[in-house]
Design an enzyme around this catalytic site. Structure first.
Site, PDB file in Angstrom:
ATOM      1  N   LYS A   1       0.805  -1.222   0.000  1.00  0.00           N
ATOM      2  CA  LYS A   1       0.000   0.000   0.000  1.00  0.00           C
ATOM      3  C   LYS A   1       0.840   1.276   0.000  1.00  0.00           C
ATOM      4  CE  LYS A   1      -4.233  -1.726   0.172  1.00  0.00           C
ATOM      5  NZ  LYS A   1      -5.145  -1.518  -0.983  1.00  0.00           N
TER       6      LYS A   1
ATOM      7  N   GLU B   1      -9.750   6.107   3.155  1.00  0.00           N
ATOM      8  CA  GLU B   1     -10.570   5.031   3.692  1.00  0.00           C
ATOM      9  C   GLU B   1      -9.650   3.845   3.932  1.00  0.00           C
ATOM     10  OE1 GLU B   1     -10.087   5.365   0.478  1.00  0.00           O
ATOM     11  OE2 GLU B   1      -9.494   3.321   0.019  1.00  0.00           O
TER      12      GLU B   1
ATOM     13  N   SER C   1       1.709  -9.646  -0.816  1.00  0.00           N
ATOM     14  CA  SER C   1       1.393  -8.214  -0.759  1.00  0.00           C
ATOM     15  C   SER C   1       1.468  -7.620   0.643  1.00  0.00           C
ATOM     16  CB  SER C   1       0.009  -7.970  -1.350  1.00  0.00           C
ATOM     17  OG  SER C   1      -0.946  -8.799  -0.701  1.00  0.00           O
TER      18      SER C   1
END
Lengths: 402, 278
Positions: free
Chosen positions: A95, A117, A384
């Protein structure tokens, strides 16, 4: 369908085939047009690229390793498995790649307040991190249900100086957090930049997030050629909104010999209805600024997704994935909560790496697929995120009290 | 491109002839239940509503504040569906041939119903106009142009972020009236000053001859009167919905007296609007 390139999208209206677009309230329209202009300029600006490169290298710790998972490969007895170690990035997931890009864009645009969010909290933590790094105030919207199951990340965000606002409307998960972030943005149009965490939302977000995450695939390409002297045969990634998958896939879309498999969350099983597999169990609709596959009833009301993994628990998917699904370039499959839990434990024990529950869905597909493939088949799975945030959820599922 | 001589056009022409502004009253279709909603709907013109906005319930009302969010979820829980929304309009039309009804909401329920089928059924039911929050001019091909072609007005929202450069795009395929959203924000939030509203209405009038309705943040008869002095209509939504909510029991069911109480409030708003320019 046969195309010269799968990498030309979106068109100037933000469409990937019939998907994507700019389905937002008029108040936001001038803002996303400004963002598009700013991004188009930044993308080709060497100074912007250099600044991004600096932070990705010095702060995030890129490039992330491409690790040959020898024990897992031997156990499964088929394809040669490589892990793209995005979980080693600062903040523990992919991210941050996108957040570095967007906060630099926010700075260029003179914005002084950040909102975001978050579902699992990984995007919230990454956003809070870059806001601390650049000294900008930040408000993170997170569903009450997600707050309860991701306590460590909530505390992390607070430590980083972010305000975490619990969202109590609707299903109180990621989709409602996104509604609330949009409500904030429409109210604070002058100073606020909305850092969307995945390849969804109104144009230009899906393209912008994809571009920022594509560093994953670009690195894999170089690393694999250096290690094996050729491109990989299969890429595997989990998919909620789809940013880690698209980041890995995008640079390979035009390499016809590279197969791509994205794994949706099947929750308790597609047939039970309690899942978050928008492509497998949904149909096209319009939500959160774009047309894409959505979980919805016949009246167009949005259904609640379910997944053990808060990060995949979203009733939609990025519009480019919807298009790649329809044109058949990427294969979309799903893995259940149970399969993900098994994969979570297996990688922990076999490789000494605790994967995020999200990434465990991709690993579940690797466990299914690798044994059927020859030993010279090169398979890359995007690891990830790391699983530290999930240990409480997993303990509960396994009946262990901590 | 504008649909001329629609029920909306006729209503605004009549208001102009009377020398006053109109009141646009919003309620959500099916809130708190189908029958109570129909009673309200039928009573609105008598209470003084000149136009009616009927909300199409949606699970994810991104531009709405808590009052209308709760309203739309109550309606869905009580069994609201698009077909039922159109049934309400049909039943209303049996007794009222003149008061315009505008359906307001989000695109997905319309898209799921099917645009062509929706427009045909809406027209047959007696719907006069549409306001779809998440369809800006950039997406006109989706519903705006087909609606105009089908003889249904498509009413666009202009906002404080709609600057001079963007205004022509916003006005281009609009018909019926322009809805000025007086604050950057969600429904039921703060309110703009009278001066800011007057300036914004003048800005819009420089680009169009269409009537200008102003909404968001109008909660009292006085507030409605302030808007009515400078605009062609005042839109009230959240305040009416909150009044409805105050008439629900602990289970969210209508208490006796809900309909007259809500209509009484609408009557006060209408009195504010009607007295504004005297």
């Amino acid at each position: 369908m046969s195309l010269n390139t799968y990498r030309a999208g979106p068109d100037e209206h933000g469409h990937f085939g019939i998907y994507g677009g700019r389905f937002v309230a008029e108040t936001l329209m001038p803002l996303i047009l400004d963002l598009e202009k700013a991004y188009t300029a930044a993308k080709d600006d060497p100074a912007f690229k250099a600044e991004m490169g600096y932070y990705l290298n010095q702060y995030v710790g890129r490039p992330s390793k491409l690790y040959f998972a020898e024990r897992l490969t031997n156990e499964l007895g088929g394809a040669k498995i490589y892990l793209k170690r995005e979980e080693l990035n600062h903040t523990g997931a992919h991210k941050i790649n996108n957040c570095i890009g967007q906060i630099l864009l926010a700075k260029r645009m003179g914005k002084t307040r950040i909102i975001a969010e978050t579902g699992a909290g990984q995007h919230g933590v990454a956003t809070a991190t870059v806001c601390a790094l650049f000294g900008l105030p930040c408000t993170i919207y997170m569903g009450e249900v997600d707050i309860a199951r991701q306590q460590p990340n909530v505390f992390r965000m607070k430590l980083l100086g972010a305000e975490v606002k619990p969202v109590t409307s609707g299903s109180r998960t990621l989709k409602d957090a996104m509604n609330e972030a949009l409500r904030d943005w429409v109210t604070n149009v002058g100073d606020t930049f909305y850092i969307i965490g995945t390849t969804a939302g109104p144009h230009p977000y899906p393209a912008l997030v994809r571009d920022f995450q594509s560093i994953i695939g670009h690195e894999v390409r170089e690393q694999m050629v250096a290690m094996e002297g050729r491109l990989p045969d299969t890429l595997v990634a989990c998919i909620g909104g789809g940013s880690n998958a698209l980041g890995l896939f995008y640079p390979f879309l035009d390499d016809a010999d590279v197969a791509m498999v994205a794994v949706e969350a099947a929750g308790h099983g597609i047939e039970t209805g309690a899942h978050a597999a928008s492509l497998t169990g949904g149909r096209p609709g319009v939500l959160h600024g774009n047309r894409t596959y959505l979980l919805q009833d016949e009246d167009g009301q949005i259904l609640e997704g379910h997944s053990i993994s808060a990060g995949l628990d979203y009733p939609g998917i990025g519009p480019e994935h919807s298009w790649l699904h329809d044109v058949g370039r990427v294969t979309y499959v799903s893995a259940t909560d149970t399969e993900a839990l098994d994969a979570f434990q297996r990688l922990s024990k076999v490789e000494g790496i605790i994967p995020a529950l999200e990434s465990s869905h991709a690993l579940a597909e690797v466990i299914r697929r690798a044994p059927t493939l020859p030993k010279d088949h090169l398979m890359v799975v995007n690891l990830s995120g790391r699983g530290d945030k999930d240990i409480f959820t997993v303990a509960r599922e396994l009946g262990v009290s901590l | 491109m504008s649909t001329t001589n629609s029920r909306i056009d006729r209503r605004f022409a009549a208001l102009k002839a009377e020398g006053r502004a109109g009141l646009v009253a919003f309620i959500t279709a099916g809130d708190p239940d189908h029958d109570t909603c129909l009673d309200l709907l039928k009573g609105l013109p008598g209470a003084g509503a000149d136009l009616i906005e009927l909300g199409m319930p949606f699970t994810d009302p991104m531009a709405d504040g808590p009052a209308i969010q709760a309203s739309t979820l109550r309606a869905l829980a009580a069994g609201a569906r698009m077909t039922r929304t159109l049934d309400l309009v049909k039943a209303f039309r049996e007794g009222d041939a003149d008061t315009p009804i505008i359906l307001m909401g989000y695109y997905n329920p319309v898209y799921a119903y099917g645009v062509d089928r929706f427009l045909a059924d809406a027209k047959t039911a007696g719907v006069d106009g549409l306001i779809v929050v998440d369809l800006p001019p950039e997406e006109d091909g989706e519903l705006c142009l087909p609606a105009q072609a089908a003889g249904v007005n498509f009413i666009r929202l202009a906002t404080p972020t709609t600057d001079k450069a963007r205004l022509p795009a916003v006005l281009a395929n609009t018909s019926g009236f322009i809805y000025y959203v007086s604050i950057a924000g969600i429904t039921g939030a703060g309110s703009a000053t009278s001066d800011a509203i007057a300036a914004a209405v003048a800005h819009l009038r420089s680009g169009t001859d269409l009537p200008v309705a102003v909404g968001f943040g109008i909660t009292t008869p006085q507030g409605a009167a302030d808007v009515a002095r400078v605009a062609d209509a005042a839109v009230v939504g959240s305040a009416i919905v909150r009044r409805l909510e105050a008439n629900l029991d602990a289970d969210g069911k209508a208490k006796p007296g809900l309909v007259p109480d809500v209509l009484g409030f609408v009557g006060q708003l209408a009195a504010g609007v009607r007295g504004a320019r005297k």
